[in-house]
Every structure is written in structure tokens, then in C-alpha cells.
Motif scaffolding. Sequence first.
Motif, PDB file in Angstrom:
ATOM      1  N   HIS A   1     -37.111 -19.228  -9.830  1.00 46.84           N
ATOM      2  CA  HIS A   1     -38.007 -19.597  -8.837  1.00 46.84           C
ATOM      3  C   HIS A   1     -37.839 -18.980  -7.653  1.00 46.84           C
ATOM      4  CE1 HIS A   1     -34.908 -22.275  -7.158  1.00 46.84           C
ATOM      5  NE2 HIS A   1     -35.000 -23.065  -8.385  1.00 46.84           N
ATOM      6  N   LEU A   2     -38.678 -19.201  -6.574  1.00 53.42           N
ATOM      7  CA  LEU A   2     -38.454 -18.727  -5.305  1.00 53.42           C
ATOM      8  C   LEU A   2     -37.034 -18.724  -4.845  1.00 53.42           C
ATOM      9  CD1 LEU A   2     -41.857 -19.623  -3.464  1.00 53.42           C
ATOM     10  CD2 LEU A   2     -41.012 -17.122  -4.326  1.00 53.42           C
ATOM     11  N   GLY A   3     -36.426 -19.918  -4.939  1.00 52.77           N
ATOM     12  CA  GLY A   3     -34.975 -20.106  -4.590  1.00 52.77           C
ATOM     13  C   GLY A   3     -34.080 -18.998  -5.044  1.00 52.77           C
ATOM     14  N   HIS A   4     -34.249 -18.775  -6.391  1.00 49.58           N
ATOM     15  CA  HIS A   4     -33.434 -17.674  -6.941  1.00 49.58           C
ATOM     16  C   HIS A   4     -33.706 -16.443  -6.179  1.00 49.58           C
ATOM     17  CE1 HIS A   4     -33.396 -20.657 -10.475  1.00 49.58           C
ATOM     18  NE2 HIS A   4     -31.812 -20.362 -10.370  1.00 49.58           N
ATOM     19  N   ALA A   5     -35.116 -16.183  -6.122  1.00 50.30           N
ATOM     20  CA  ALA A   5     -35.393 -14.822  -5.518  1.00 50.30           C
ATOM     21  C   ALA A   5     -34.524 -14.574  -4.107  1.00 50.30           C
ATOM     22  CB  ALA A   5     -36.802 -14.894  -5.238  1.00 50.30           C
ATOM     23  N   ARG A   6     -34.648 -15.613  -3.464  1.00 47.54           N
ATOM     24  CA  ARG A   6     -33.867 -15.695  -2.161  1.00 47.54           C
ATOM     25  C   ARG A   6     -32.523 -15.415  -2.274  1.00 47.54           C
ATOM     26  NH1 ARG A   6     -34.070 -20.078   3.024  1.00 47.54           N
ATOM     27  NH2 ARG A   6     -36.128 -18.669   3.165  1.00 47.54           N
ATOM     28  N   SER A   7     -32.022 -16.047  -3.058  1.00 45.31           N
ATOM     29  CA  SER A   7     -30.417 -15.884  -3.449  1.00 45.31           C
ATOM     30  C   SER A   7     -30.104 -14.670  -4.066  1.00 45.31           C
ATOM     31  CB  SER A   7     -29.796 -17.067  -4.593  1.00 45.31           C
ATOM     32  OG  SER A   7     -28.478 -16.972  -4.584  1.00 45.31           O
ATOM     33  N   ALA A   8     -30.958 -14.141  -4.837  1.00 46.68           N
ATOM     34  CA  ALA A   8     -30.525 -12.762  -5.412  1.00 46.68           C
ATOM     35  C   ALA A   8     -30.615 -11.724  -4.546  1.00 46.68           C
ATOM     36  CB  ALA A   8     -31.569 -12.422  -6.834  1.00 46.68           C
ATOM     37  N   LEU A   9     -31.734 -11.612  -3.758  1.00 48.26           N
ATOM     38  CA  LEU A   9     -31.843 -10.577  -2.809  1.00 48.26           C
ATOM     39  C   LEU A   9     -31.004 -10.844  -1.565  1.00 48.26           C
ATOM     40  CD1 LEU A   9     -35.898 -10.556  -2.686  1.00 48.26           C
ATOM     41  CD2 LEU A   9     -34.489  -8.916  -3.702  1.00 48.26           C
ATOM     42  N   THR A  10     -30.580 -12.014  -1.086  1.00 54.38           N
ATOM     43  CA  THR A  10     -29.420 -12.014  -0.243  1.00 54.38           C
ATOM     44  C   THR A  10     -27.945 -11.553  -0.618  1.00 54.38           C
ATOM     45  OG1 THR A  10     -30.578 -14.238   0.677  1.00 54.38           O
ATOM     46  CG2 THR A  10     -28.207 -13.825   1.268  1.00 54.38           C
ATOM     47  N   VAL A  11     -27.840 -11.908  -2.072  1.00 54.26           N
ATOM     48  CA  VAL A  11     -26.578 -11.274  -2.556  1.00 54.26           C
ATOM     49  C   VAL A  11     -26.675  -9.731  -2.357  1.00 54.26           C
ATOM     50  CG1 VAL A  11     -25.409 -10.756  -4.750  1.00 54.26           C
ATOM     51  CG2 VAL A  11     -26.012 -13.053  -4.145  1.00 54.26           C
ATOM     52  N   GLN A  12     -27.959  -9.126  -2.817  1.00 52.02           N
ATOM     53  CA  GLN A  12     -27.986  -7.695  -2.573  1.00 52.02           C
ATOM     54  C   GLN A  12     -27.820  -7.114  -1.334  1.00 52.02           C
ATOM     55  OE1 GLN A  12     -30.314  -5.450  -5.521  1.00 52.02           O
ATOM     56  NE2 GLN A  12     -31.850  -5.449  -3.820  1.00 52.02           N
ATOM     57  N   HIS A  13     -28.655  -7.908  -0.431  1.00 54.34           N
ATOM     58  CA  HIS A  13     -28.314  -7.469   1.093  1.00 54.34           C
ATOM     59  C   HIS A  13     -26.752  -7.531   1.779  1.00 54.34           C
ATOM     60  CE1 HIS A  13     -32.664  -6.602   0.872  1.00 54.34           C
ATOM     61  NE2 HIS A  13     -33.175  -7.746   1.352  1.00 54.34           N
ATOM     62  N   VAL A  14     -26.325  -8.813   1.516  1.00 56.61           N
ATOM     63  CA  VAL A  14     -24.796  -8.720   1.845  1.00 56.61           C
ATOM     64  C   VAL A  14     -24.112  -7.840   1.137  1.00 56.61           C
ATOM     65  CG1 VAL A  14     -23.035 -10.429   1.869  1.00 56.61           C
ATOM     66  CG2 VAL A  14     -25.378 -11.310   2.504  1.00 56.61           C
ATOM     67  N   GLY A  15     -24.277  -7.694  -0.160  1.00 57.37           N
ATOM     68  CA  GLY A  15     -23.362  -6.833  -0.789  1.00 57.37           C
ATOM     69  C   GLY A  15     -23.579  -5.344  -0.054  1.00 57.37           C
ATOM     70  N   HIS A  16     -24.922  -4.856   0.155  1.00 56.96           N
ATOM     71  CA  HIS A  16     -25.124  -3.471   0.667  1.00 56.96           C
ATOM     72  C   HIS A  16     -24.236  -3.653   2.265  1.00 56.96           C
ATOM     73  CE1 HIS A  16     -27.563  -0.715   3.281  1.00 56.96           C
ATOM     74  NE2 HIS A  16     -27.303  -0.064   2.348  1.00 56.96           N
ATOM     75  N   ASP A  17     -24.693  -4.615   3.095  1.00 58.74           N
ATOM     76  CA  ASP A  17     -23.940  -4.610   4.427  1.00 58.74           C
ATOM     77  C   ASP A  17     -22.365  -4.563   4.367  1.00 58.74           C
ATOM     78  OD1 ASP A  17     -26.487  -4.888   5.325  1.00 58.74           O
ATOM     79  OD2 ASP A  17     -26.224  -7.038   5.747  1.00 58.74           O
ATOM     80  N   VAL A  18     -21.824  -5.258   3.465  1.00 56.61           N
ATOM     81  CA  VAL A  18     -20.212  -5.044   3.433  1.00 56.61           C
ATOM     82  C   VAL A  18     -19.682  -3.846   2.416  1.00 56.61           C
ATOM     83  CG1 VAL A  18     -20.241  -7.489   4.048  1.00 56.61           C
ATOM     84  CG2 VAL A  18     -20.072  -6.733   1.388  1.00 56.61           C
ATOM     85  N   GLY A  19     -20.500  -3.179   1.909  1.00 58.33           N
ATOM     86  CA  GLY A  19     -20.130  -2.108   0.924  1.00 58.33           C
ATOM     87  C   GLY A  19     -19.621  -2.775  -0.532  1.00 58.33           C
ATOM     88  N   ALA A  20     -20.217  -3.683  -1.014  1.00 59.19           N
ATOM     89  CA  ALA A  20     -19.753  -4.290  -2.143  1.00 59.19           C
ATOM     90  C   ALA A  20     -20.379  -4.099  -3.436  1.00 59.19           C
ATOM     91  CB  ALA A  20     -19.567  -5.752  -2.137  1.00 59.19           C
ATOM     92  N   GLU A  21     -19.924  -3.842  -4.304  1.00 58.20           N
ATOM     93  CA  GLU A  21     -20.455  -3.624  -5.811  1.00 58.20           C
ATOM     94  C   GLU A  21     -21.106  -5.150  -6.043  1.00 58.20           C
ATOM     95  OE1 GLU A  21     -19.111  -2.212 -10.284  1.00 58.20           O
ATOM     96  OE2 GLU A  21     -17.875  -3.199  -8.978  1.00 58.20           O
ATOM     97  N   VAL A  22     -22.405  -5.040  -6.584  1.00 52.80           N
ATOM     98  CA  VAL A  22     -22.872  -6.148  -7.140  1.00 52.80           C
ATOM     99  C   VAL A  22     -23.079  -6.497  -8.384  1.00 52.80           C
ATOM    100  CG1 VAL A  22     -25.266  -7.502  -7.053  1.00 52.80           C
ATOM    101  CG2 VAL A  22     -24.483  -5.894  -4.854  1.00 52.80           C
ATOM    102  N   LEU A  23     -22.571  -7.291  -8.779  1.00 51.99           N
ATOM    103  CA  LEU A  23     -22.553  -7.913 -10.460  1.00 51.99           C
ATOM    104  C   LEU A  23     -23.593  -9.005 -10.634  1.00 51.99           C
ATOM    105  CD1 LEU A  23     -18.503  -8.111 -10.820  1.00 51.99           C
ATOM    106  CD2 LEU A  23     -20.307  -5.831 -11.041  1.00 51.99           C
ATOM    107  N   LEU A  24     -23.872  -9.124 -11.918  1.00 47.82           N
ATOM    108  CA  LEU A  24     -24.989 -10.004 -12.379  1.00 47.82           C
ATOM    109  C   LEU A  24     -24.001 -10.904 -13.424  1.00 47.82           C
ATOM    110  CD1 LEU A  24     -27.346 -11.463 -12.960  1.00 47.82           C
ATOM    111  CD2 LEU A  24     -28.153  -9.966 -14.684  1.00 47.82           C
ATOM    112  N   ARG A  25     -23.792 -12.250 -13.440  1.00 46.22           N
ATOM    113  CA  ARG A  25     -23.212 -13.079 -14.231  1.00 46.22           C
ATOM    114  C   ARG A  25     -24.103 -14.114 -14.890  1.00 46.22           C
ATOM    115  NH1 ARG A  25     -18.059 -14.650 -11.517  1.00 46.22           N
ATOM    116  NH2 ARG A  25     -19.121 -16.489 -10.668  1.00 46.22           N
ATOM    117  N   ILE A  26     -23.963 -14.356 -16.152  1.00 41.79           N
ATOM    118  CA  ILE A  26     -25.009 -15.346 -16.719  1.00 41.79           C
ATOM    119  C   ILE A  26     -24.058 -16.744 -16.958  1.00 41.79           C
ATOM    120  CG2 ILE A  26     -26.526 -15.904 -18.662  1.00 41.79           C
ATOM    121  CD1 ILE A  26     -27.364 -13.471 -16.742  1.00 41.79           C
ATOM    122  N   GLU A  27     -24.143 -17.738 -16.205  1.00 46.47           N
ATOM    123  CA  GLU A  27     -23.292 -18.881 -16.036  1.00 46.47           C
ATOM    124  C   GLU A  27     -24.240 -20.143 -17.124  1.00 46.47           C
ATOM    125  OE1 GLU A  27     -22.581 -19.974 -12.337  1.00 46.47           O
ATOM    126  OE2 GLU A  27     -20.894 -18.681 -11.972  1.00 46.47           O
TER     127      GLU A  27
END
Length: 293
Positions: free
Chosen positions: A15-41
Motif C-alpha cells: 500500500h501507500l505506506g510501503h511506497a513511502r518506505s521503499a522510496l525512502t530506502v532508495q533515497h537514503v541509500g542514494h544519499d549515503v552511497g549505499a547499495e540497496v537490497l530487497l529482502r522478502i521477510e
Amino acid sequence: MRRTRFAPSPTGLLHLGHARSALTVQHVGHDVGAEVLLRIEDTDSTRSRPEFERALVDDLRWLGFGWSGTPRRQSDHRGGILAAVDPLAARGLIYPCSCTRRQIAEAGGTPGTDGLVYPGTCRGRRLSDRQSGDALRLDLARALDGLSPPAFEETGPLHPGRHEVDPGALIAGMGDPVLVRKGTGDPAYHLAVVHDDALQQITHVVRGADLWTATPLHVAMQTLLGLPTPIYHHHDLVRDAHGRRLAKIDGSRAIRRYREDGLSPPEVAALAGVARPPTPKQDRTPVWQAGPS
């Protein structure tokens, strides 16, 4: 190497909450120069569904969320996660518990930060007395006794700065957490997330503010297990008109529904409160197919 991750559970449509979280992960990862992973919990074997896993992968790709390498599906590594209990058990910090939620409530369990605070009914049981279907709990007070207070760095907008874990507050608010679930024997979230963040060398944990109160437990467990503590970043949640955070049962706000209504990824991102332009996508090879949970 710096690494972060988005780690959804395939127990419903994103849902929209997941969209916010996923995109925030992507933006923070970009800002700190981090590799972004996907994990299925998907350690919750009673609720995880392969169709939800396939849908979440498809929705994330449509949204523009990029990840590196092959996503880690936790159910494929169940034994390794459960083995993380062994060093705690060897120190006498784990005990079996047969209590139901109703029994916990009747025994005086009070509301805490992670459901009812366990009153310690089974705390005196030996691990060797474990019966089929029993949960495994961490004796939190005993585990924290004599432990130097762990600390962690938070970079999110709600609680920025350095935080020291207060053992008394953690025990009062959390009680003895379940590390292996009753009935199924599945690894509980608190065990699986600490294990996998260390195994995948996650340096920056980006997640919703609803998990802020679980962070002291996770940091304490990292210290107990001799694992590194990442930097944390908790973002605000997407809420409805009444201030309630979105949940998977609110199907009207599922990303899939907005897609069917013809909205574009930037429009959905805006509804989720993420207005920044998309960051460059990560290399998503090798190709991965969502399979059975």
C-alpha cells in the motif's frame, strides 16, 4: 561497503505506506552511497503467500524501486535464522513457553510496545522441557544483567541523534520477547531481522516509525550476539484522515488499485508523501522470479 534494504512481508498487497518506505530506502541509500537490497521477510508461514510475493515484486518494479542482486527470501534460510538462538540458549537465556494470548492476558499481561508484556509464567521452565509447539522466549532481564548499555545512531527526522538503550524501560515495555513462534516454530521478526541485517552487512536500516520502539531490543540483541549495530533511520508513516496508519487490510489504498485506476508512479509517490525525483535504478541482475513461500 554501505548497504541498506527494503524488507516487505508477502502477507498482503503493498500500500501507500510501503511506497513511502521503499522510496525512502532508495533515497537514503542514494544519499549515503549505499547499495540497496530487497529482502522478502516471509518467515510467517501461516500468512505469507506466493501470489503476494509476486505482486510486491511487480509493484516495486512499476514504482521505480531498484535493487541489487538476488533478493533474499527468508523462508529459504529458515534453519540458519533459527540457529541464531543457539548461543543465547547456551547461556541459559532462552526458555520454552506454552502460553496463549488469552492466558497471558488473564495472568496480568499489560499493554506494552510489542503487544502484551509477558508476565513470566513459563520463565522457570528448562529448555530441555520444551514440548512440541512451544514458543521460545528470551529472558530479557537476565540477558541485560551486567550488559553495558548498548547505543545506536538515528538519522531519521523524528528522533535524530545518539540513543542509549535503557534496560529498565526496555524490560518494562517489551517483557520477554518471543524469538521462535508458538505452534509453527517459525523465526519471529525480532530474531530474523537482527540475523539477516548482520548476515547481509546492512549498515543503514531505513524503516517506518512504527518500528522505532523495537529498535532498543534489536540493538540489545546485536550486542548479545556480538553483531554490528547499523545506523537507523525511521521515517514518518502514511496515515488516513483519522490519523491511523495504513495497513494491508485497507485494500483501497493498495498500490495495485492506483495502478488499475491509471495513476503514474510519480503520482503514487506523491500520494505517499515522497516528492523527490527518482534516483538512478540499481543493477537488478541476475533476474529473480518470485516463487513459493
